[in-house]
Enzyme design. Structure first.
Site, mmCIF file in Angstrom:
data_model
loop_
_atom_site.group_PDB
_atom_site.id
_atom_site.type_symbol
_atom_site.label_atom_id
_atom_site.label_comp_id
_atom_site.label_asym_id
_atom_site.label_seq_id
_atom_site.Cartn_x
_atom_site.Cartn_y
_atom_site.Cartn_z
ATOM 1 N N CYS A 2 0.833 -1.180 0.000
ATOM 2 C CA CYS A 2 0.000 0.000 0.000
ATOM 3 C C CYS A 2 0.878 1.244 0.000
ATOM 4 O O CYS A 2 1.909 1.287 0.641
ATOM 5 C CB CYS A 2 -0.956 0.085 1.194
ATOM 6 S SG CYS A 2 -2.060 -1.302 1.315
ATOM 7 N N ARG A 27 3.770 -0.341 -4.877
ATOM 8 C CA ARG A 27 3.509 -0.852 -3.525
ATOM 9 C C ARG A 27 2.185 -1.604 -3.439
ATOM 10 O O ARG A 27 1.857 -2.184 -2.399
ATOM 11 C CB ARG A 27 3.483 0.305 -2.517
ATOM 12 C CG ARG A 27 4.780 1.089 -2.473
ATOM 13 C CD ARG A 27 4.673 2.221 -1.481
ATOM 14 N NE ARG A 27 4.531 1.714 -0.135
ATOM 15 C CZ ARG A 27 5.530 1.383 0.656
ATOM 16 N NH1 ARG A 27 6.760 1.504 0.223
ATOM 17 N NH2 ARG A 27 5.322 0.934 1.865
ATOM 18 N N TRP A 74 -2.807 -2.816 -1.686
ATOM 19 C CA TRP A 74 -2.478 -4.224 -1.897
ATOM 20 C C TRP A 74 -3.246 -4.954 -0.794
ATOM 21 O O TRP A 74 -2.902 -4.857 0.386
ATOM 22 C CB TRP A 74 -0.967 -4.438 -1.750
ATOM 23 C CG TRP A 74 -0.504 -5.817 -2.132
ATOM 24 C CD1 TRP A 74 -0.090 -6.206 -3.376
ATOM 25 C CD2 TRP A 74 -0.366 -6.956 -1.283
ATOM 26 N NE1 TRP A 74 0.275 -7.528 -3.342
ATOM 27 C CE2 TRP A 74 0.119 -8.022 -2.082
ATOM 28 C CE3 TRP A 74 -0.626 -7.201 0.069
ATOM 29 C CZ2 TRP A 74 0.364 -9.291 -1.569
ATOM 30 C CZ3 TRP A 74 -0.385 -8.470 0.576
ATOM 31 C CH2 TRP A 74 0.104 -9.503 -0.252
ATOM 32 N N ASN A 100 -1.330 2.528 5.689
ATOM 33 C CA ASN A 100 -0.456 1.450 5.215
ATOM 34 C C ASN A 100 0.006 0.674 6.451
ATOM 35 O O ASN A 100 0.528 1.268 7.388
ATOM 36 C CB ASN A 100 0.747 2.070 4.468
ATOM 37 C CG ASN A 100 1.866 1.083 4.190
ATOM 38 O OD1 ASN A 100 3.024 1.464 4.127
ATOM 39 N ND2 ASN A 100 1.554 -0.182 4.016
ATOM 40 N N GLY A 101 -0.219 -0.648 6.427
ATOM 41 C CA GLY A 101 0.163 -1.462 7.589
ATOM 42 C C GLY A 101 -0.977 -2.395 7.941
ATOM 43 O O GLY A 101 -1.879 -2.610 7.130
ATOM 44 N N GLU A 481 18.196 -16.697 -9.144
ATOM 45 C CA GLU A 481 17.721 -15.340 -9.417
ATOM 46 C C GLU A 481 17.090 -15.254 -10.812
ATOM 47 O O GLU A 481 16.063 -14.607 -11.003
ATOM 48 C CB GLU A 481 18.883 -14.349 -9.235
ATOM 49 C CG GLU A 481 18.578 -12.908 -9.556
ATOM 50 C CD GLU A 481 17.408 -12.281 -8.790
ATOM 51 O OE1 GLU A 481 16.906 -12.875 -7.814
ATOM 52 O OE2 GLU A 481 16.977 -11.192 -9.205
ATOM 53 N N LYS A 485 13.201 -14.180 -11.584
ATOM 54 C CA LYS A 485 12.811 -13.098 -12.513
ATOM 55 C C LYS A 485 11.740 -13.597 -13.472
ATOM 56 O O LYS A 485 10.754 -12.928 -13.724
ATOM 57 C CB LYS A 485 14.003 -12.592 -13.326
ATOM 58 C CG LYS A 485 15.022 -11.753 -12.622
ATOM 59 C CD LYS A 485 14.560 -10.381 -12.192
ATOM 60 C CE LYS A 485 13.911 -10.427 -10.860
ATOM 61 N NZ LYS A 485 14.591 -10.156 -9.666
ATOM 62 N N GLU A 488 8.337 -14.158 -11.683
ATOM 63 C CA GLU A 488 7.713 -12.911 -11.244
ATOM 64 C C GLU A 488 6.978 -12.196 -12.369
ATOM 65 O O GLU A 488 5.872 -11.711 -12.171
ATOM 66 C CB GLU A 488 8.793 -11.943 -10.701
ATOM 67 C CG GLU A 488 9.292 -12.256 -9.323
ATOM 68 C CD GLU A 488 10.360 -11.274 -8.874
ATOM 69 O OE1 GLU A 488 10.254 -10.776 -7.747
ATOM 70 O OE2 GLU A 488 11.321 -11.009 -9.627
ATOM 71 N N HIS A 504 18.388 -36.199 -8.726
ATOM 72 C CA HIS A 504 17.719 -36.718 -7.527
ATOM 73 C C HIS A 504 16.245 -36.324 -7.526
ATOM 74 O O HIS A 504 15.680 -36.021 -6.471
ATOM 75 C CB HIS A 504 18.439 -36.212 -6.278
ATOM 76 C CG HIS A 504 19.846 -36.703 -6.183
ATOM 77 N ND1 HIS A 504 20.167 -38.001 -5.861
ATOM 78 C CD2 HIS A 504 21.018 -36.083 -6.440
ATOM 79 C CE1 HIS A 504 21.482 -38.152 -5.896
ATOM 80 N NE2 HIS A 504 22.025 -37.003 -6.255
ATOM 81 N N LYS A 598 6.266 -4.397 -4.452
ATOM 82 C CA LYS A 598 7.711 -4.241 -4.310
ATOM 83 C C LYS A 598 8.141 -4.218 -2.858
ATOM 84 O O LYS A 598 9.201 -4.698 -2.498
ATOM 85 C CB LYS A 598 8.149 -2.956 -5.004
ATOM 86 C CG LYS A 598 9.660 -2.804 -5.002
ATOM 87 C CD LYS A 598 10.149 -2.065 -6.197
ATOM 88 C CE LYS A 598 11.648 -2.153 -6.328
ATOM 89 N NZ LYS A 598 12.086 -3.489 -6.761
HETATM 90 C C1 G6P Z 1 9.419 -8.421 -2.798
HETATM 91 C C2 G6P Z 1 9.864 -7.860 -4.126
HETATM 92 C C3 G6P Z 1 11.227 -8.430 -4.493
HETATM 93 C C4 G6P Z 1 12.230 -8.165 -3.383
HETATM 94 C C5 G6P Z 1 11.730 -8.680 -2.032
HETATM 95 C C6 G6P Z 1 12.597 -8.165 -0.897
HETATM 96 O O1 G6P Z 1 9.162 -9.768 -2.912
HETATM 97 O O2 G6P Z 1 8.914 -8.158 -5.124
HETATM 98 O O3 G6P Z 1 11.682 -7.809 -5.681
HETATM 99 O O4 G6P Z 1 13.436 -8.790 -3.680
HETATM 100 O O5 G6P Z 1 10.412 -8.190 -1.786
HETATM 101 O O6 G6P Z 1 12.488 -6.775 -0.824
HETATM 102 P P1 G6P Z 1 13.552 -5.851 -0.117
HETATM 103 O O7 G6P Z 1 13.021 -4.454 -0.289
HETATM 104 O O8 G6P Z 1 13.591 -6.278 1.319
HETATM 105 O O9 G6P Z 1 14.857 -6.052 -0.793
#
Ligand code: G6P
Length: 603
Positions: A2, A27, A74, A100-101, A481, A485, A488, A504, A598
C-alpha cells in the site's frame, strides 16, 4: 504494501495526489482512492483497479481543494473492491483515513465499536481508525484528543494520514512500523510512503520515528510517543527527478536493467579503488572482533536473499568465516543460535520488508552486531541496525529487482574484501576481486549491448510452460535469481536447481523439447555442469548456456570472463532481459506483475 500520499498547500491537490500515487503504484495496485477537503466537507473518490482506472472517474473541474490524501492498495483484509478501497470514513464523515500497515486488534476494536452503535462499510482493518476517532470525538469533542486516544488503542503497524472538516487546513499523521516521509516544498507540504513520490517538489525531508506523530498545516508540528512536542531537523536527499522517469524506455524494468553499470559504479564509488584498502565512511570493524567471530548470518527476502547467497560465497572464500543465508520469514521463527560472536547482515532494497526488520530486531535482542544493506536512506531497517551500508542504485520502481540486486552483490563482495583486509588474509584474491569490481561496469555494458540476442531467445520461449535453470556454486545462485525473474514477470513456471542435484528428482520432469538454462562461469566446475547438461540433453532437452568459458553447445550466450565470485553480476543480465522480453511478448505488465508488491510490509 500500500502506498499513501498527502498534500497540504496552496495549489490544487488532486493532480499532485494522482501523480504521487502513480509513483507509489509498485507498492500495491488492486484499488485506489483519494479524499479532499472541500468547502468543509470530505469528498472521496475511490475504485477497484489501478490508478489509471481511478483517474478516469476523476472530474478535475469539480474536485477542487488544496488538502488531500490518497492511497493505492495491496489487499490484506478484504478482497480488492470499491468498498474496501481507501480512504475510509466514519458514518458522520468527520474523518477520512488512508493507512499502510495492519491493525492487528481491529476485530476486537470493531466489535466494541459495533456494540457502541457504530457501523462499518468494509471488511478492512483500516476502517476502525476513522470510526474510533469518531467515537472519541463524540466523547471528548476534541479532534486532537480523539486522534491521540485512537493511536493509543491501535496495535500493529501503520502509517496513517487523516483529514477532517473539524480541523480545516490540516493533515494528521502518525507512524509506527510502516514507512512515511514528509517533504517541505515551495508550495506546500507533501507526505508519502517513500521519497520518489514527492522528490519532484522538494529535497528536504523529515523522517518520523516509530510512535511519532505530526500535525501538518502551513507549518509542521511533531510529537513523540507521549504526544509531547519535539523538534526535528530535515535531511537533504540528493536524488534527481530523472531517476523516477522512464527516460524513453517502455518500462521501468528495462530502464533499470540498462542503469545497472551506473548503479554498481555509484554503489562502489569511494569504497573500492585498486591498490587501496576497501573503506566504508564512518564504519570499521577491528581485527580482534573479526578473529573472534564464529558465525555470520545473512538474512533477507526474495532477490535480496539471492544477493546474500553470493555474499556467503565471497565471505567464506575470502575470510574463512562460516556464513548461513536465511530467508527472513524462517529465521525469525526458528530460535536461531545467535550471540555476541555472531554478526548478522540484513539485506533489503526497500529497507521496509516486515520479516527482515523483525529478524533484525531478534538478532539485536540476542546480542549480535547488526549491519543493514539498504538502498533507501533512513528506511526502517537502517534505523534499527547498528550500521548501514548503502547501495546507491537510485530509486528502483519495477517490482522485479534488477539494479538493486547487482548493487547488493557488489557491496557485499566489497564488504567481504574489507573483512579479509582487516584480517590480513587472501591478499591476492582480494586484489583480483577489487580489480574485477572496478572493471565490471564496462563489462556489464558489453553484456547489455547484446540485448537483441536475448530478445530472439525470448521469442522462442514464449509458449513454454516449464523452464529449468541449473548451475553449481555461484552459477546456481544465478540460476535461482534468473528463475525468480522469470516467474515474477512472465508467470511461467520454472525451477532452479543445483546441477548435480537434478538427477535426484527433477530430471523426471525433463521431456523432449524442455528448455534448460545452464550457467557456467566457474572453470573449476565447468566440466561437471557440462556433464549434467549432457544428461538432460540426452533426454531430449534444449540447452541454452550462459558462459564465460569456451564451450560448444547449440545455443550459447557468451559473457566476459571474470572471477566466479563476481560473475553473477554479468551472468544475471541476459536472464533479466530474457524474462523481460518473454513478459513483453506475452503482453504482460512487466513493472507491476500480478499479486506482487515491491515493498512487502506485512509478514
Ligand atoms: C518483494 C519484491 C522483491 C524483493 C523482495 C525483498 O518480494 O517483489 O523484488 O526482492 O520483496 O524486498 P527488499 O526491499 O527487502 O529487498
Amino acid at each position: 504494501m500500500c502506498g499513501i500520499v498527502g498534500y497540504v498547500g496552496k495549489k490544487e491537490a488532486v493532480s499532485k495526489l494522482v501523480k504521487g500515487l502513480k509513483t507509489l503504484e509498485y507498492r500495491g495496485y488492486d484499488s485506489a482512492g483519494i479524499a479532499l477537503l472541500q468547502s468543509e466537507k470530505i469528498v472521496v473518490v475511490k475504485d477497484k483497479g489501478r490508478i489509471a482506472n481511478l483517474e478516469k472517474s476523476l472530474d478535475y473541474n469539480n474536485l477542487k481543494g488544496t488538502i488531500g490524501i490518497a492511497h493505492t492498495r495491496w489487499a490484506t483484509h478484504g478482497v480488492p473492491s470499491k468498498e474496501n478501497a481507501h480512504p475510509h470514513m466514519d458514518q458522520n464523515k468527520h474523518f477520512a483515513v488512508v493507512h499502510n500497515g495492519i491493525i492487528e486488534n481491529y476485530l476486537e476494536l470493531k466489535n466494541q465499536l459495533i456494540k457502541e452503535g457504530f457501523s462499518f462499510q468494509s471488511e478492512t482493518d483500516t476502517e476502525v481508525i476513522p470510526v474510533l476517532m469518531e467515537y472519541y470525538y463524540q466523547k471528548y469533542q476534541d479532534v486532537m484528543q480523539a486522534f491521540q486516544c485512537t493511536l493509543k488503542d491501535l496495535r500493529g503497524s501503520y502509517a496513517i494520514l487523516v483529514i477532517s472538516p473539524l480541523l480545516p487546513n490540516t493533515i494528521l499523521v502518525a507512524k509506527k512500523g510502516s514507512p512515511l516521509v514528509i517533504g517541505k516544498g515551495n508550495d506546500g507540504i507533501y507526505i508519502a510512503s517513500d521519497i520518489p513520490a514527492i522528490i519532484e517538489y522538494t529535497k528536504d525531508f523529515y523522517f518520523l520515528e516509530d510512535g511519532e506523530s505530526a500535525i501538518i498545516s502551513d507549518s509542521l508540528t511533531f510529537y513523540n510517543h507521549d504526544f509531547q512536542k519535539i523538534d526535528k531537523n530535515s535531511k537533504t536527499i540528493e536524488w534527481e527527478i530523472d531517476a523516477i522517469d522512464k527516460n524513453g524506455f517502455d518500462d521501468y524494468m528495462l530502464k533499470e536493467i540498462h542503469e545497472q553499470p551506473e548503479a554498481l559504479k555509484n554503489t562502489l564509488n569511494g569504497i573500492i579503488s585498486f591498490n587501496q584498502p576497501v573503506q566504508f565512511v564512518g564504519f570499521a570493524l577491528n581485527k580482534s572482533y573479526l578473529e573472534n567471530l564464529k558465525h555470520i548470518y545473512i538474512v533477507a527476502c526474495g532477490t535480496a536473499m539471492h544477493a546474500g547467497l553470493v555474499g556467503k560465497l565471497a565471505i567464506e572464500k575470502l575470510c574463512r568465516i562460516p556464513v548461513t543465508v536465511e530467508v527472513a520469514s524462517e529465521f525469525r521463527y526458528r530460535d536461531p543460535i545467535i550471540d555476541q560472536s555472531t554478526l548478522c547482515i540484513f539485506i533489503s532494497q526497500s529497507g521496509e520488508t516486515a520479516d527482515t526488520i523483525a529478524a533484525l530486531k531478534l538478532a539485536h535482542e540476542k546480542g549480535a552486531k547488526t549491519i543493514a544493506i539498504s538502498n533507501v536512506f533512513e528506511s526502517s531497517i537502517t534505523r534499527e541496525a547498528d550500521h548501514t551500508l548503502y547501495t546507491h542504485a537510485g530509486p528502483e520502481i519495477a517490482v522485479a529487482s534488477t539494479k538493486a540486486y547487482i548493487s547488493q552483490v557488489g557491496l557485499i563482495v566489497a564488504f567481504a574484501i574489507y573483512m579479509s583486509e582487516v584480517l590480513e588474509i587472501s591478499v591476492s584474491l582480494s586484489n583480483e576481486l577489487k580489480k574485477g569490481l572496478i572493471d565490471l561496469p564496462n563489462l556489464m555494458g558489453i553484456v547489455i549491448s547484446h540485448e537483441d540476442q536475448y530478445k530472439k531467445i525470448a521469442k522462442k520461449l514464449v509458449n513454454e510452460t516449464d523452464l529449468f535453470y541449473i548451475g553449481r556454486g555461484n552459477d546456481y545462485h544465478i540460476a535461482m535469481e534468473g528463475s525468480l525473474k522469470l516467474k515474477e514477470i512472465s508467470y511461467i513456471h520454472s525451477e532452479a536447481y543445483p546441477a548435480g542435484e537434478l538427477k535426484h528428482g527433477p530430471i523426471a520432469l525433463i521431456d523432449k523439447g524442455t528448455f534448460v538454462f545452464g550457467i557456467i562461469t566457474d572453470p573449476n566446475i565447468a566440466e561437471k555442469t557440462l556433464s549434467n547438461l549432457e544428461e538432460v540433453k540426452s533426454r531430449g532437452a534444449n540447452i541454452i548456456l550462459i558462459t564465460n568459458q569456451n564451450l560448444k553447445v547449440e545455443h550459447v550466450i557468451n559473457i566476459p570472463n571474470i572471477n566466479p565470485i563476481i560473475s553473477p553480476i554479468l551472468a544475471i543480465i541476459p536472464l533479466q532481459f530474457i524474462a523481460y522480453f518473454i513478459a513483453k511478448e506475452k503482453g504482460l505488465d512487466v513493472d507491476k506483475p500480478r499479486n506482487l508488491a515491491k515493498s512487502v510490509t506485512v509478514e
